[in-house]
Design an enzyme around this catalytic site. Structure first.
Site, PDB file in Angstrom:
ATOM      1  N   ASP A 100      48.339 124.207  14.917  1.00  0.00           N
ATOM      2  CA  ASP A 100      49.531 124.973  14.487  1.00  0.00           C
ATOM      3  C   ASP A 100      50.729 124.030  14.334  1.00  0.00           C
ATOM      4  O   ASP A 100      51.817 124.289  14.838  1.00  0.00           O
ATOM      5  CB  ASP A 100      49.847 126.102  15.472  1.00  0.00           C
ATOM      6  CG  ASP A 100      50.879 127.090  14.910  1.00  0.00           C
ATOM      7  OD1 ASP A 100      51.298 128.007  15.639  1.00  0.00           O
ATOM      8  OD2 ASP A 100      51.295 126.898  13.737  1.00  0.00           O
ATOM      9  N   ARG A 122      58.559 124.376  13.565  1.00  0.00           N
ATOM     10  CA  ARG A 122      58.901 125.279  14.697  1.00  0.00           C
ATOM     11  C   ARG A 122      58.208 124.832  15.977  1.00  0.00           C
ATOM     12  O   ARG A 122      58.662 125.170  17.072  1.00  0.00           O
ATOM     13  CB  ARG A 122      58.525 126.727  14.348  1.00  0.00           C
ATOM     14  CG  ARG A 122      57.035 126.930  14.182  1.00  0.00           C
ATOM     15  CD  ARG A 122      56.614 128.348  13.828  1.00  0.00           C
ATOM     16  NE  ARG A 122      55.184 128.376  13.508  1.00  0.00           N
ATOM     17  CZ  ARG A 122      54.702 128.080  12.299  1.00  0.00           C
ATOM     18  NH1 ARG A 122      55.538 127.805  11.307  1.00  0.00           N
ATOM     19  NH2 ARG A 122      53.392 128.058  12.058  1.00  0.00           N
ATOM     20  N   ASN A 123      57.104 124.076  15.845  1.00  0.00           N
ATOM     21  CA  ASN A 123      56.354 123.613  17.022  1.00  0.00           C
ATOM     22  C   ASN A 123      56.617 122.147  17.343  1.00  0.00           C
ATOM     23  O   ASN A 123      55.839 121.511  18.047  1.00  0.00           O
ATOM     24  CB  ASN A 123      54.855 123.850  16.804  1.00  0.00           C
ATOM     25  CG  ASN A 123      54.522 125.328  16.916  1.00  0.00           C
ATOM     26  OD1 ASN A 123      55.196 126.065  17.630  1.00  0.00           O
ATOM     27  ND2 ASN A 123      53.517 125.774  16.178  1.00  0.00           N
ATOM     28  N   ASP A 177      52.982 121.988  22.034  1.00  0.00           N
ATOM     29  CA  ASP A 177      51.991 123.081  21.997  1.00  0.00           C
ATOM     30  C   ASP A 177      50.711 122.717  21.257  1.00  0.00           C
ATOM     31  O   ASP A 177      50.080 123.585  20.658  1.00  0.00           O
ATOM     32  CB  ASP A 177      52.622 124.328  21.373  1.00  0.00           C
ATOM     33  CG  ASP A 177      53.732 124.880  22.264  1.00  0.00           C
ATOM     34  OD1 ASP A 177      54.724 125.389  21.732  1.00  0.00           O
ATOM     35  OD2 ASP A 177      53.604 124.749  23.495  1.00  0.00           O
TER      36      ASP A 177
END
Ligand SMILES: CN1CCN(C(=O)c2ccc(Nc3nc(-c4cccc(NC(=O)c5ccc(C(C)(C)C)cc5)c4)cn4ccnc34)cc2)CC1
Length: 285
Positions: free
Chosen positions: A147, A151-152, A165
């Site tokens: 992912d 945003r990560n 993450d």
């Protein structure tokens, strides 16, 4: 018998799980954000270490599988990976304790600082190179993120950017997030083989990395604008790719395009990407 005359087992002292953090060692501070997964707060570990503490709401993750994986994750250490310090798994909700990044997500940082960033191609490229270094380390350790997106990633002091993450997506229970037909699946960062067969690999991370580069050079625009997921799937399968951002030099866009080769085997690995971007960065000075 008194303890002193019992033989000391050879594993004595090794049994304490160093990835297990005792809640008494944590002082929880202000909330950093929340979502359907739970709440994230800033914390102090052992009185002085700044941390981010994810308090995972019950039912969000397959917790036992994650706790098992955490032992592996704590061993992944690189200056461009958000370090997992450990977990508090003896209570519910479980806490995931990582190093603290004071400027929050890369996506929000890009949006908040657009005016000062948009003309600074060198700084935007440096952010991309830092993410590439973190991803190259994961690739070398055969670790797939699943992912990767702005945003990560997180921003710390002195424009440090780190990947966060990694691998967490495997433990999310919400099938709206995990299945490619779900409403929360990151369609806009997914290559054809993931859309069609959910075939994740370091080369599907490379495709997502190309989209992350596009996010960086547009200072946080939404890829494909307001197109619906079904329209994006149709375009990606037909080989239509994101347009060159205005703030992006042609040789940087050339690298993005390599990340979006239709076949995963035609995409470069992160090690190659790192060398290519370093050459482009030299050319900029
Ligand atoms: C001047 N600005 C003021 C505002 N600001 C902040 O409030 C701010 C400052 C620091 C922040 N740092 C961190 N924030 C977070 C954070 C914050 C909010 C939400 C989240 N979200 C998550 O961690 C998360 C999201 C989704 C998932 C699933 C299960 C779907 C895969 C799992 C986890 C993380 C994690 N961190 C890990 C290390 N550092 C941070 C976050 C925000 C940034 C600075």
């Amino acid at each position: 018998s008194s303890p002193c005359d019992r033989p000391v087992p050879p594993t004595a002292g090794l049994s304490h799980d160093k990835w297990e953090i005792h809640p008494s060692e944590l002082m929880l501070l202000e909330e950093l954000g929340s979502g359907q997964f739970g709440v994230v707060r800033r914390g102090k570990w052992r009185g002085s270490i700044d941390t981010a503490v994810k308090m995972m709401k019950g039912g969000t993750m397959s917790e036992d599988d994650f706790i098992e994986e955490a032992k592996v994750m704590t061993k992944l250490q690189h200056q461009n990976l958000v370090q997992l310090y450990g977990v508090c798994s003896k209570h519910r909700p479980i806490y995931i304790v990582t190093e603290y990044m004071k400027h929050g997500s890369l996506l929000n940082y890009l949006r908040r600082h657009e005016t000062s960033l948009i003309g600074n191609m060198g700084l935007l490229l440096d952010m991309c190179i830092q993410v590439c270094k973190g991803m190259s380390y994961l690739e070398r350790h055969n670790y797939i993120h699943r992912d990767l997106a702005a945003r990560n990633c997180l921003v710390g002091s002195e424009n440090v950017v780190k990947v966060a993450d990694f691998g967490l997506a495997r433990y999310v229970l919400d099938d709206q997030y995990t299945s490619s037909g779900g409403t929360k699946f990151p369609i806009k960062w997914a290559p054809p083989e993931v859309l069609n067969y959910t075939r994740f690999s370091s080369k599907s991370d490379v495709w997502a990395y190309g989209v992350l580069m596009w996010e960086v050079f547009t200072c946080g625009k939404m890829p494909y604008g307001r197109l619906k997921n079904t329209e994006v799937v149709e375009r990606v399968q037909r080989g239509i790719i994101l347009e060159r951002p205005k703030a992006c030099a042609k040789e940087i866009y050339d690298v993005m395009k390599e990340c979006w080769a239709h076949g995963p085997e035609d995409r470069p690995g992160f090690r190659i990407l790192k060398d290519q971007l370093a050459l482009v960065a030299q050319g900029l000075t």
